[in-house]
Write a protein that holds these residues in place. Structure first.
Motif, mmCIF file in Angstrom:
data_model
loop_
_atom_site.group_PDB
_atom_site.id
_atom_site.type_symbol
_atom_site.label_atom_id
_atom_site.label_comp_id
_atom_site.label_asym_id
_atom_site.label_seq_id
_atom_site.Cartn_x
_atom_site.Cartn_y
_atom_site.Cartn_z
ATOM 1 N N PRO A 50 0.802 -1.216 0.000
ATOM 2 C CA PRO A 50 0.000 0.000 0.000
ATOM 3 C C PRO A 50 0.838 1.271 0.000
ATOM 4 N N LEU A 51 2.113 1.150 0.312
ATOM 5 C CA LEU A 51 2.996 2.313 0.349
ATOM 6 C C LEU A 51 4.183 2.082 -0.566
ATOM 7 N N SER A 52 4.572 3.121 -1.288
ATOM 8 C CA SER A 52 5.760 3.014 -2.126
ATOM 9 C C SER A 52 6.998 3.022 -1.243
ATOM 10 N N GLN A 53 7.982 2.224 -1.599
ATOM 11 C CA GLN A 53 9.201 2.115 -0.820
ATOM 12 C C GLN A 53 10.376 2.701 -1.606
ATOM 13 N N PRO A 54 11.390 3.216 -0.894
ATOM 14 C CA PRO A 54 12.557 3.774 -1.573
ATOM 15 C C PRO A 54 13.211 2.745 -2.490
ATOM 16 N N VAL A 55 13.637 3.184 -3.655
ATOM 17 C CA VAL A 55 14.253 2.275 -4.631
ATOM 18 C C VAL A 55 15.525 1.666 -4.074
ATOM 19 N N THR A 56 16.253 2.428 -3.252
ATOM 20 C CA THR A 56 17.534 1.952 -2.738
ATOM 21 C C THR A 56 17.396 1.106 -1.482
ATOM 22 N N LEU A 57 16.154 0.868 -1.042
ATOM 23 C CA LEU A 57 15.945 0.122 0.192
ATOM 24 C C LEU A 57 16.422 -1.322 0.047
ATOM 25 N N ARG A 58 17.175 -1.782 1.039
ATOM 26 C CA ARG A 58 17.589 -3.186 1.091
ATOM 27 C C ARG A 58 16.558 -3.933 1.921
ATOM 28 N N HIS A 59 15.830 -4.841 1.302
ATOM 29 C CA HIS A 59 14.722 -5.540 1.957
ATOM 30 C C HIS A 59 14.989 -7.035 1.924
ATOM 31 N N VAL A 60 15.207 -7.617 3.093
ATOM 32 C CA VAL A 60 15.428 -9.053 3.205
ATOM 33 C C VAL A 60 14.115 -9.692 3.630
ATOM 34 N N ALA A 61 13.486 -10.462 2.728
ATOM 35 C CA ALA A 61 12.209 -11.113 2.994
ATOM 36 C C ALA A 61 12.466 -12.530 3.495
ATOM 37 N N LEU A 62 12.040 -12.808 4.705
ATOM 38 C CA LEU A 62 12.302 -14.099 5.338
ATOM 39 C C LEU A 62 11.191 -15.105 5.033
ATOM 40 N N PRO A 63 11.529 -16.378 4.821
ATOM 41 C CA PRO A 63 10.494 -17.399 4.609
ATOM 42 C C PRO A 63 9.496 -17.391 5.764
ATOM 43 N N SER A 64 8.200 -17.485 5.434
ATOM 44 C CA SER A 64 7.174 -17.379 6.470
ATOM 45 C C SER A 64 5.988 -18.273 6.143
ATOM 46 N N ARG A 65 5.165 -18.507 7.175
ATOM 47 C CA ARG A 65 3.936 -19.261 7.020
ATOM 48 C C ARG A 65 2.788 -18.435 7.587
ATOM 49 N N SER A 66 1.582 -18.676 7.089
ATOM 50 C CA SER A 66 0.437 -17.907 7.560
ATOM 51 C C SER A 66 -0.056 -18.437 8.900
ATOM 52 N N LEU A 67 -0.588 -17.523 9.723
ATOM 53 C CA LEU A 67 -1.196 -17.890 10.991
ATOM 54 C C LEU A 67 -2.600 -18.415 10.706
ATOM 55 N N PRO A 68 -2.965 -19.619 11.182
ATOM 56 C CA PRO A 68 -4.269 -20.198 10.833
ATOM 57 C C PRO A 68 -5.456 -19.283 11.114
ATOM 58 N N ALA A 69 -5.461 -18.621 12.265
ATOM 59 C CA ALA A 69 -6.602 -17.774 12.621
ATOM 60 C C ALA A 69 -6.638 -16.494 11.802
ATOM 61 N N TYR A 70 -5.443 -15.986 11.451
ATOM 62 C CA TYR A 70 -5.338 -14.755 10.668
ATOM 63 C C TYR A 70 -4.384 -15.015 9.505
ATOM 64 N N PRO A 71 -4.883 -15.439 8.355
ATOM 65 C CA PRO A 71 -4.006 -15.801 7.224
ATOM 66 C C PRO A 71 -3.086 -14.662 6.773
#
Length: 220
Positions: A50-71
């Protein structure tokens, strides 16, 4: 150029108060010359931020799983190895832990291991959720968890005076109230539309709007 590493269990494209505030902080600091990196869960590719992020931002996305009650909520196995690696490689001047769960704890431990100053934010008193969901006996346990987390930081940010009082009750003394700002360009009277108000049968009267999950802890 100062360097900031943000460790958070909630970040766009997930949409909630913590993710929006944290992303806005990163965007604002990047615009002011800070070099920022983010350690956060990975989200399904179908979601859009929903928000634009800086082009130079270093973003490390970690493997994750959804919470059953709140996907929409993603769970990450304690990523201490990833946190230590990014602290070594990125060499931040300060680590900001925006949440008290696995990613936040990993960032806190990695920062302390490499003697990097740590700032935390206490967005939500999760101990109150225990009352809302019928397990009040767990509230002291959750409070001890939260208090221990923030006492290990060099400084803790509270979004309001009420939250700061909650932190003081948990014996967290190094606090500052930093209230959330309002984007006056986005939330501006120039967007007023009488047509839109009539479409929702609002007329010209004063109206209240609630934006949020209809969950017990919200006390709607």
């Amino acid at each position: 150029m100062p360097r900031l590493l943000v460790c958070t269990d909630s970040y766009p494209p997930q949409l909630n108060g913590v993710s929006v505030v944290t992303a806005a902080m990163v965007t604002g600091l990047s615009a002011r010359g800070w070099e920022c990196a983010v350690l956060a869960p990975a989200y399904p590719p179908a979601l859009t931020a929903p928000l634009s992020q800086p082009v130079t931002l270093r973003h490390v996305a970690l493997p994750s799983r959804s919470l059953p009650a709140y996907p929409d909520v993603r769970l990450v196995w304690p990523p201490l190895r990833h946190a230590r690696q990014i602290v070594r490689d990125f060499r931040p001047d300060v680590v900001h832990c925006a949440t008290e769960f696995t990613v936040g704890w990993a960032g806190l431990r990695a920062a302390r291991a490499y003697d990097v100053p740590v700032v935390t934010t206490h967005h939500t008193d999760f101990s109150r959720y225990c009352d809302a969901y019928g397990v009040p006996f767990l509230r002291p346990v959750v409070q001890r968890w939260l208090g221990r987390f923030h006492r290990r930081a060099h400084h803790t940010i509270a979004p309001s005076a009420a939250v700061e009082r909650t932190l003081r009750a948990m014996h967290v003394g190094h606090t500052t109230v930093w209230g959330g700002g309002v984007d006056t360009a986005h939330f501006s009277p120039r967007h007023f539309s009488l047509l839109s108000r009539h479409r929702y049968a609002m007329g010209a009267d004063f109206n209240f709007l609630h934006v949020g999950r209809l969950a017990p802890e919200k006390n709607v």
